[in-house]
Design a protein around this motif. Structure first.
Motif, PDB file in Angstrom:
ATOM      1  N   THR A  64      -7.343   8.139   5.695  1.00 35.11           N
ATOM      2  CA  THR A  64      -6.317   8.325   6.717  1.00 35.11           C
ATOM      3  C   THR A  64      -6.732   9.487   7.610  1.00 35.11           C
ATOM      4  N   PRO A 100       0.818  -1.214   0.000  1.00 33.44           N
ATOM      5  CA  PRO A 100       0.000   0.000   0.000  1.00 33.44           C
ATOM      6  C   PRO A 100       0.850   1.261   0.000  1.00 33.44           C
ATOM      7  N   GLU A 101       0.328   2.298  -0.629  1.00 33.21           N
ATOM      8  CA  GLU A 101       1.003   3.585  -0.687  1.00 33.21           C
ATOM      9  C   GLU A 101       0.002   4.683  -0.368  1.00 33.21           C
ATOM     10  N   ASP A 102       0.518   5.829   0.047  1.00 29.58           N
ATOM     11  CA  ASP A 102      -0.330   6.993   0.279  1.00 29.58           C
ATOM     12  C   ASP A 102      -0.420   7.813  -0.997  1.00 29.58           C
ATOM     13  N   GLU A 122      -8.447   3.720   1.256  1.00 29.92           N
ATOM     14  CA  GLU A 122      -8.672   3.698   2.700  1.00 29.92           C
ATOM     15  C   GLU A 122      -8.378   5.100   3.234  1.00 29.92           C
ATOM     16  N   ARG A 132      -4.848   5.869   1.615  1.00 31.92           N
ATOM     17  CA  ARG A 132      -4.002   4.701   1.469  1.00 31.92           C
ATOM     18  C   ARG A 132      -4.599   3.826   0.366  1.00 31.92           C
ATOM     19  N   THR A 133      -3.752   3.402  -0.572  1.00 28.97           N
ATOM     20  CA  THR A 133      -4.245   2.600  -1.684  1.00 28.97           C
ATOM     21  C   THR A 133      -3.190   1.592  -2.107  1.00 28.97           C
ATOM     22  N   ASP A 134      -3.624   0.545  -2.779  1.00 33.78           N
ATOM     23  CA  ASP A 134      -2.728  -0.432  -3.366  1.00 33.78           C
ATOM     24  C   ASP A 134      -2.635  -0.124  -4.856  1.00 33.78           C
TER      25      ASP A 134
END
Length: 234
Positions: free
Chosen positions: A136, A103-105, A134, A143-145
């Protein structure tokens, strides 16, 4: 500009922004043959389609796995030249299954660039509901993949009610979890008593093969269901 199938085409600047790369990178990949040439329109402007965007996403995923440019060229060279954007997306999903989630922001502005347009609050709610994003502590950071973000952004333009997408998501989760449990039981019985290192090695080798088998089986089943559905509509 739109294609014969109704897909909106992109300029090289728009393609780069949607893919999260630079124009220079797009042109470099094109010279190396990693991207098919664009359709040349009026004023000699190149127009790119969904397959170019999906191919860039696949290249990005291969790079995340540490593949060199030469290795990526060989990988792409083995694929049929006429693969659709959806077929390329499936290849990317298979590649992404080789590694754990990463996951990354992403800021709302970054998401807008990847989507090619400003995202409304409803769009954000839709992506969150589909587990593509998601929230934060920062209302403008999510937050995402990256492996599934491209899919989520494409689903925003699908004229299907959110409730239907969520219901479909639930069906897929239920059945894939059931398949995973059964497959794990079979493999566990096969390697019972083996060393932990051997089990991990088997898992690393089997996971992409199992995922590919599941995707192929699902595609064939869906085609059969659609043929039956079309027959009922006639």
């Amino acid at each position: 500009m739109t294609t014969e199938t109704g897909d909106t085409t992109l300029t090289v600047d728009e393609l780069a922004a949607r893919a999260g790369v630079t124009v220079r990178t797009v042109r470099f990949y094109s010279t190396r043959g990693l991207l098919p040439p664009p359709v040349i329109g009026p004023r000699r402007v190149g127009h790119y389609g969904p397959e170019h965007l999906s191919r860039l996403a696949l290249i990005e995923e291969l790079q995340h796995h540490g593949m060199t440019l030469a290795a990526i060229e060989r990988y792409l060279g083995q694929l049929p030249a006429d693969l659709s954007a959806n077929d390329l997306a499936i290849h990317r999903a298979l590649v992404a299954s080789w590694a754990p989630d990463s996951p990354e922001d992403a800021t709302r502005a970054q998401l807008a660039r990847r989507a090619g347009r400003e995202l409304t609050d409803q769009d954000i709610d839709r992506l969150v509901a589909m587990s593509m994003l998601e929230r934060t502590g920062d209302p403008d950071v999510f937050r995402t993949d990256p492996a599934i973000l491209h899919l989520g952004l494409r689903l925003l333009d699908v004229p299907i009610a959110l409730e239907t997408i969520l219901a479909a998501h639930t069906v897929v989760l239920e059945h894939t979890r059931s398949a995973a449990r059964e497959l794990s039981r079979l493999f566990r019985d096969e390697v019972w008593g083996e060393e932990k290192a051997a089990i991990k090695s088997l898992s690393a080798h089997m996971q992409p093969l199992v995922v590919q088998a599941l995707v192929i089986a699902f595609q064939r089943s869906m085609k059969e269901e659609l043929r039956a559905w079309y027959g009922e509509k006639d």
